[in-house]
Design a protein around this motif. Structure first.
Motif, PDB file in Angstrom:
ATOM      1  N   ARG A  44      -3.159  30.118  25.746  1.00 61.30           N
ATOM      2  CA  ARG A  44      -4.134  31.166  25.408  1.00 61.30           C
ATOM      3  C   ARG A  44      -4.757  31.708  26.703  1.00 61.30           C
ATOM      4  O   ARG A  44      -4.896  32.923  26.878  1.00 61.30           O
ATOM      5  CB  ARG A  44      -5.203  30.577  24.492  1.00 61.30           C
ATOM      6  CG  ARG A  44      -6.175  31.629  23.970  1.00 61.30           C
ATOM      7  CD  ARG A  44      -7.144  31.042  22.970  1.00 61.30           C
ATOM      8  NE  ARG A  44      -6.506  30.744  21.705  1.00 61.30           N
ATOM      9  CZ  ARG A  44      -6.760  29.664  20.962  1.00 61.30           C
ATOM     10  NH1 ARG A  44      -7.620  28.780  21.371  1.00 61.30           N
ATOM     11  NH2 ARG A  44      -6.158  29.478  19.801  1.00 61.30           N
ATOM     12  N   VAL A  45      -5.106  30.816  27.606  1.00 59.26           N
ATOM     13  CA  VAL A  45      -5.691  31.238  28.890  1.00 59.26           C
ATOM     14  C   VAL A  45      -4.661  32.040  29.689  1.00 59.26           C
ATOM     15  O   VAL A  45      -4.981  33.088  30.262  1.00 59.26           O
ATOM     16  CB  VAL A  45      -6.154  29.997  29.701  1.00 59.26           C
ATOM     17  CG1 VAL A  45      -6.541  30.388  31.120  1.00 59.26           C
ATOM     18  CG2 VAL A  45      -7.315  29.317  29.009  1.00 59.26           C
ATOM     19  N   ILE A  46      -3.433  31.567  29.685  1.00 62.66           N
ATOM     20  CA  ILE A  46      -2.376  32.247  30.457  1.00 62.66           C
ATOM     21  C   ILE A  46      -2.151  33.664  29.913  1.00 62.66           C
ATOM     22  O   ILE A  46      -2.028  34.621  30.684  1.00 62.66           O
ATOM     23  CB  ILE A  46      -1.074  31.409  30.409  1.00 62.66           C
ATOM     24  CG1 ILE A  46      -1.259  30.144  31.255  1.00 62.66           C
ATOM     25  CG2 ILE A  46       0.111  32.218  30.917  1.00 62.66           C
ATOM     26  CD1 ILE A  46      -0.158  29.105  31.073  1.00 62.66           C
ATOM     27  N   THR A  47      -2.127  33.790  28.600  1.00 61.96           N
ATOM     28  CA  THR A  47      -1.917  35.111  27.990  1.00 61.96           C
ATOM     29  C   THR A  47      -3.028  36.067  28.422  1.00 61.96           C
ATOM     30  O   THR A  47      -2.769  37.215  28.792  1.00 61.96           O
ATOM     31  CB  THR A  47      -1.903  34.975  26.446  1.00 61.96           C
ATOM     32  OG1 THR A  47      -0.934  34.006  26.104  1.00 61.96           O
ATOM     33  CG2 THR A  47      -1.580  36.296  25.776  1.00 61.96           C
ATOM     34  N   ARG A  48      -4.255  35.556  28.403  1.00 63.94           N
ATOM     35  CA  ARG A  48      -5.382  36.403  28.803  1.00 63.94           C
ATOM     36  C   ARG A  48      -5.286  36.761  30.290  1.00 63.94           C
ATOM     37  O   ARG A  48      -5.505  37.905  30.680  1.00 63.94           O
ATOM     38  CB  ARG A  48      -6.693  35.646  28.535  1.00 63.94           C
ATOM     39  CG  ARG A  48      -7.823  36.583  28.115  1.00 63.94           C
ATOM     40  CD  ARG A  48      -9.087  35.809  27.823  1.00 63.94           C
ATOM     41  NE  ARG A  48      -9.798  35.477  29.046  1.00 63.94           N
ATOM     42  CZ  ARG A  48     -10.519  34.374  29.216  1.00 63.94           C
ATOM     43  NH1 ARG A  48     -10.608  33.496  28.244  1.00 63.94           N
ATOM     44  NH2 ARG A  48     -11.144  34.131  30.346  1.00 63.94           N
ATOM     45  N   PHE A  49      -4.879  35.790  31.082  1.00 62.51           N
ATOM     46  CA  PHE A  49      -4.761  36.028  32.527  1.00 62.51           C
ATOM     47  C   PHE A  49      -3.675  37.076  32.815  1.00 62.51           C
ATOM     48  O   PHE A  49      -3.879  37.989  33.611  1.00 62.51           O
ATOM     49  CB  PHE A  49      -4.428  34.706  33.231  1.00 62.51           C
ATOM     50  CG  PHE A  49      -4.186  34.843  34.703  1.00 62.51           C
ATOM     51  CD1 PHE A  49      -5.253  34.931  35.592  1.00 62.51           C
ATOM     52  CD2 PHE A  49      -2.896  34.894  35.212  1.00 62.51           C
ATOM     53  CE1 PHE A  49      -5.034  35.060  36.958  1.00 62.51           C
ATOM     54  CE2 PHE A  49      -2.670  35.021  36.574  1.00 62.51           C
ATOM     55  CZ  PHE A  49      -3.743  35.103  37.449  1.00 62.51           C
ATOM     56  N   ALA A  74      -2.623  39.348  30.859  1.00 58.27           N
ATOM     57  CA  ALA A  74      -3.060  40.666  30.391  1.00 58.27           C
ATOM     58  C   ALA A  74      -3.982  41.314  31.423  1.00 58.27           C
ATOM     59  O   ALA A  74      -3.906  42.524  31.670  1.00 58.27           O
ATOM     60  CB  ALA A  74      -3.776  40.524  29.051  1.00 58.27           C
ATOM     61  N   GLU A  75      -4.814  40.495  32.049  1.00 61.13           N
ATOM     62  CA  GLU A  75      -5.746  41.027  33.056  1.00 61.13           C
ATOM     63  C   GLU A  75      -5.055  41.273  34.399  1.00 61.13           C
ATOM     64  O   GLU A  75      -5.531  42.057  35.205  1.00 61.13           O
ATOM     65  CB  GLU A  75      -6.908  40.035  33.258  1.00 61.13           C
ATOM     66  CG  GLU A  75      -7.868  39.992  32.091  1.00 61.13           C
ATOM     67  CD  GLU A  75      -8.951  38.932  32.282  1.00 61.13           C
ATOM     68  OE1 GLU A  75      -9.157  38.478  33.429  1.00 61.13           O
ATOM     69  OE2 GLU A  75      -9.583  38.548  31.268  1.00 61.13           O
ATOM     70  N   ALA A 106       3.075  36.824  36.788  1.00 58.29           N
ATOM     71  CA  ALA A 106       3.638  36.053  35.664  1.00 58.29           C
ATOM     72  C   ALA A 106       3.309  34.581  35.902  1.00 58.29           C
ATOM     73  O   ALA A 106       3.353  34.112  37.044  1.00 58.29           O
ATOM     74  CB  ALA A 106       5.145  36.250  35.600  1.00 58.29           C
ATOM     75  N   VAL A 107       2.962  33.883  34.848  1.00 58.30           N
ATOM     76  CA  VAL A 107       2.649  32.447  34.973  1.00 58.30           C
ATOM     77  C   VAL A 107       3.723  31.641  34.253  1.00 58.30           C
ATOM     78  O   VAL A 107       3.989  31.865  33.072  1.00 58.30           O
ATOM     79  CB  VAL A 107       1.261  32.117  34.378  1.00 58.30           C
ATOM     80  CG1 VAL A 107       0.979  30.628  34.494  1.00 58.30           C
ATOM     81  CG2 VAL A 107       0.178  32.917  35.077  1.00 58.30           C
ATOM     82  N   GLU A 108       4.339  30.740  35.018  1.00 60.41           N
ATOM     83  CA  GLU A 108       5.315  29.829  34.395  1.00 60.41           C
ATOM     84  C   GLU A 108       4.589  28.541  34.043  1.00 60.41           C
ATOM     85  O   GLU A 108       4.029  27.878  34.914  1.00 60.41           O
ATOM     86  CB  GLU A 108       6.459  29.541  35.369  1.00 60.41           C
ATOM     87  CG  GLU A 108       7.541  28.669  34.747  1.00 60.41           C
ATOM     88  CD  GLU A 108       8.598  28.250  35.765  1.00 60.41           C
ATOM     89  OE1 GLU A 108       8.921  29.053  36.659  1.00 60.41           O
ATOM     90  OE2 GLU A 108       9.068  27.102  35.644  1.00 60.41           O
ATOM     91  N   PHE A 109       4.610  28.224  32.760  1.00 66.02           N
ATOM     92  CA  PHE A 109       3.908  27.030  32.277  1.00 66.02           C
ATOM     93  C   PHE A 109       4.908  25.883  32.174  1.00 66.02           C
ATOM     94  O   PHE A 109       5.883  25.974  31.427  1.00 66.02           O
ATOM     95  CB  PHE A 109       3.296  27.322  30.907  1.00 66.02           C
ATOM     96  CG  PHE A 109       2.547  26.161  30.326  1.00 66.02           C
ATOM     97  CD1 PHE A 109       1.299  25.786  30.800  1.00 66.02           C
ATOM     98  CD2 PHE A 109       3.092  25.421  29.284  1.00 66.02           C
ATOM     99  CE1 PHE A 109       0.611  24.718  30.255  1.00 66.02           C
ATOM    100  CE2 PHE A 109       2.413  24.343  28.738  1.00 66.02           C
ATOM    101  CZ  PHE A 109       1.176  23.993  29.229  1.00 66.02           C
ATOM    102  N   ARG A 110       4.686  24.837  32.950  1.00 68.04           N
ATOM    103  CA  ARG A 110       5.596  23.681  32.914  1.00 68.04           C
ATOM    104  C   ARG A 110       4.885  22.498  32.276  1.00 68.04           C
ATOM    105  O   ARG A 110       3.961  21.931  32.864  1.00 68.04           O
ATOM    106  CB  ARG A 110       6.052  23.296  34.317  1.00 68.04           C
ATOM    107  CG  ARG A 110       7.079  24.236  34.875  1.00 68.04           C
ATOM    108  CD  ARG A 110       7.681  23.665  36.146  1.00 68.04           C
ATOM    109  NE  ARG A 110       8.374  24.701  36.869  1.00 68.04           N
ATOM    110  CZ  ARG A 110       8.664  24.663  38.155  1.00 68.04           C
ATOM    111  NH1 ARG A 110       8.307  23.604  38.867  1.00 68.04           N
ATOM    112  NH2 ARG A 110       9.308  25.639  38.734  1.00 68.04           N
TER     113      ARG A 110
END
Lengths: 429, 300
Positions: A59-64, A66-67, A72-76
């Motif tokens: 949820r935080v990554i999606t918001r980040f 968008a801003e 792009a954030v790769e979540f591992r």
């Protein structure tokens, strides 16, 4: 054919090895790929796997994202031995930009794994409401390496029915050792008279912080195992199982692992040492029981063992500012609340108060976690703490087994730890 | 044309050799080289010569002037490793007995062979967790059964004296029906039946036949099992220490392999862990050569 020409095999093997080593020098660590201006900037975030937490991270990554559309954030989500895998990623020259850190913090931080975010933290985050110790835990050698989004606290959970049956009032938050011991003795029951205890008064041991004891000095320069406080800590805990028979030995407790919930649920223990991370299991497995929580009893002083979790920025990130922009989102009150609602204490006092006020589930006495903020004690943040801790654990085992007195055991631990410190010091020179 | 013929088999070997080089040869060489460095995985390795070996195998005078090992833990854990290896001859004996029994023409022998081999194909971690449950002092089945016959069982995994035998029991249980039993079965089936027939005609009873035919004929198999078990024994104990005891109590179940793991991945002393590995390699090599030299004669 190869038998006729064994040298051919050797030459082939030598050629393969040479090719591999040559290739490694070409593409191996140190050869960073050139930045492509047309590709979006990528941040890598590594955290230990947990399905429920992943939702909050994403949820935080999606918001980040968008801003910051150019990032792009790769979540591992790393399963298994998290620290070991992280260590290998760092050693191979491919550290994630942001990493989750818990108890392993000191080992990584003391080796320069994380970026100093002191100035950014001061500039961008209002820390006036933040638990001061929690910030202190992430300060090493004058460098502020981050701040936690969650604090784990140890507490005591008790079975109300057991207290009712023994005719005892429920423990108050400011109770003391004598009351604790009296209660534990009355709660230790042999129901069927077969000579075996059916319900132990307390399943756990009293934390060393209650005695003001610590195995090593805060600066890590010398062992402090042989202090009167430490000897008292060992003797008191040994007495609980060997003299008063109200608790199992610490080794049995460690061996029980997650079976402690079963022990508590089955009524085999009236009080249990538990941690905030146990809360989801307790709520689920002991849903049909009447239980609540309280603080540790005061012994020499008040104390609650504590740990914490934080997202920190790798010192080798190529994008420090962008990583910080993401990192600060993990310090938001909203993220703290989401991560702590199933078990944990938010470092922000206002967020912690909100969590307690909004709590409608067990335990009813969740507010003790806020009280605990005044006397939280974390493991020393020093280099080689894991290696230095080992002789102490081994020496404690001899006390629990009854093969050494606390004084003998701690004299040994003191000697071994000081030798290890000296050896590390010599190696640094 | 001749050149082409010489290259062909080498090209067939290329994939295997590449894998061997990547996963065995280079890591082994790197570990050997690393033992002369100090490396915490965060900073570049620093050459320290023989410092790691001196820290590991050397000695010093302590504050009271007594001579003590630099790393007393290493010697303690080496002792633990050797102690646990006492399970090897017991396991081999049990494997032989099982193989002899399962080599008889008894009903359901295929079933029993499969049953005894099962521990070898089951997931080790799952089995160890079951053993942890069995050994539990509060609700473990073993102490429960012992209590039925009036024996108060020890706190198996938390006792300095009982933790090593507890691990040995697991090793024997897991090992006796495994590869050793299969190899002994194969060895037994390779013994010519005429030998037994001749012995029987000469009046030899079953025990005599076992002593003077079976055991000598199985000597090469026994030798092979012994050598591989010794090599495995020196490298063993990690999974049990990791899952069951965390190396305790008081380091009673820490073996050399667990100590290597701790130094490498818990203490971040990669160079020291490499030096430990090299010493372990030298030990294994030495014992294997000794066994080879003194054992080969008995098999010939």
């Amino acid at each position: 054919m190869a038998d006729e020409d064994p040298r051919g095999l050797s030459w082939l093997l030598a050629a393969i090895v040479a090719a591999l080593i040559g290739g490694w020098f070409v593409v191996g660590p140190g050869a960073d790929p050139p930045a492509d201006p047309n590709r979006p900037l990528k941040l890598v975030l590594a955290v230990p796997a947990s399905q429920s937490d992943e939702v909050h991270y994403r949820r935080v990554i999606t918001r980040f994202e968008a801003e910051h559309p150019h990032i792009a954030v790769e979540f591992r989500s790393i399963s298994g031995n998290y620290y070991q895998k992280l260590l290998i990623m760092m050693a191979s020259g491919m550290p994630p930009d942001l990493v989750w850190m818990g108890e392993g913090f000191a080992e990584f931080a003391s080796r320069g794994a994380f970026m100093d975010v002191g100035d950014r933290l001061e500039r961008d985050i209002d820390t006036s409401d933040f638990l001061p110790q929690a910030l202190q835990w992430y300060r090493i050698n004058g460098r502020q390496l981050g701040a936690p989004f969650l604090i784990d606290v140890q507490f005591i959970i008790y079975n109300k029915k057991a207290f009712d049956e023994a005719g005892l009032p429920y423990p108050l938050d400011d109770w003391e050792y004598e009351e604790f011991l009296t209660d534990a003795q009355k709660l230790t029951v042999d129901r069927d008279g077969d000579g075996r205890v059916d319900q132990l008064g307390f399943y756990g041991q009293l934390d060393s912080s209650l005695f003001g004891a610590q195995f090593i000095s805060n600066d890590g320069t010398h062992a402090t195992c042989d202090t009167p406080q430490m000897l008292d800590y060992l003797q008191t805990n040994r007495d609980l199982f060997a003299r008063y028979h109200v608790a199992p030995s610490p080794q049995q407790i460690n061996g029980a692992g997650s079976d402690v919930y079963t022990i508590f649920r089955q009524g085999k223990a009236a009080m249990l040492r538990a941690y905030t991370w146990d809360m989801p299991f307790l709520r689920e497995q002991c849903a049909d029981m009447d239980w609540d929580i309280t603080l540790n009893p005061k012994v020499r002083q008040r104390g609650q063992w504590a740990s914490s979790a934080a997202i920190l920025i790798s010192s080798r990130t190529h994008h420090p500012q962008e990583a910080w922009e993401l990192n600060r989102m993990f310090l938001s009150g909203d993220f703290q609340l989401r991560m702590c609602e199933k078990g944990g204490l938010p470092p922000n006092l206002s967020v912690a108060r909100r969590m307690v006020a909004e709590n409608t589930r067990k335990p009813a006495n969740l507010r003790v976690l806020i009280k605990a903020r005044d006397f939280l004690y974390a493991k020393p943040r020093i280099a080689n703490v894991t290696e230095l801790f080992r002789p102490f654990v081994d020496a404690c085992d001899t006390v629990w087994m009854g093969t050494a007195t606390p004084a003998q055991a701690m004299e040994r631990a003191q000697r071994q730890i000081n030798w290890l410190i000296e050896r590390h010091r010599q190696r640094q020179e | 044309m001749r050149h082409h013929h010489r290259l062909t088999p080498l090209l067939y070997l290329l994939p295997n050799l590449t894998g061997f080089a990547i996963f065995v040869l280079i890591p082994v060489a790197a570990a050997m080289a690393l033992s002369f460095f100090r490396w915490d995985l965060f900073h570049p390795p620093k050459f320290v010569g023989l410092q790691n070996f001196s820290d590991l195998l050397g000695w010093r005078h302590d504050a009271e002037g007594a001579l003590v090992f630099n790393d007393a833990s290493f010697w303690k854990y080496l002792y633990n490793t050797l102690y646990l290896m006492l399970a090897i001859p017991i396991t081999m004996f049990c494997s032989l007995v099982l193989a002899v029994l399962l080599n008889q023409k008894i009903p359901g022998r295929m079933f029993f062979r499969a049953v005894f081999y099962l521990p070898s194909i089951c997931a080790g971690v799952g089995l160890l967790l079951l053993w942890k449950f069995l050994y539990n002092n509060d609700f473990g089945l073993i102490n429960h059964l012992l209590a039925w016959v009036g024996i108060t069982g020890p706190d198996w995994l938390n006792s300095y004296n009982w933790s090593k035998p507890a691990l040995m029991i697991i090793m024997i249980w897991g090992g006796m029906g495994g590869t050793g039993m299969i190899l002994y079965l194969a060895g037994l089936q390779g013994i010519p039946p005429e030998l037994y027939e001749a012995a029987e005609m000469d009046g030899a009873n079953v025990l005599h036949q076992f002593r003077h035919i079976t055991i000598p004929m199985l000597a090469p198999t026994t030798f092979f099992i012994f050598i591989t078990a010794v090599i495995g024994g020196f490298q063993g104990g990690f999974d049990m220490a990791y899952i069951l005891t965390n190396g305790g109590p008081d380091g009673a179940t820490t073996t050399i392999s667990y100590y290597i793991y701790n130094h490498a991945f818990e203490y971040f002393n990669m160079g020291y862990a490499a030096a430990l590995s090299l010493v372990l390699f030298a030990l294994v090599l030495f014992v294997t050569i000794l066994s080879w030299r003194f054992g080969r004669g008995a098999t010939e």
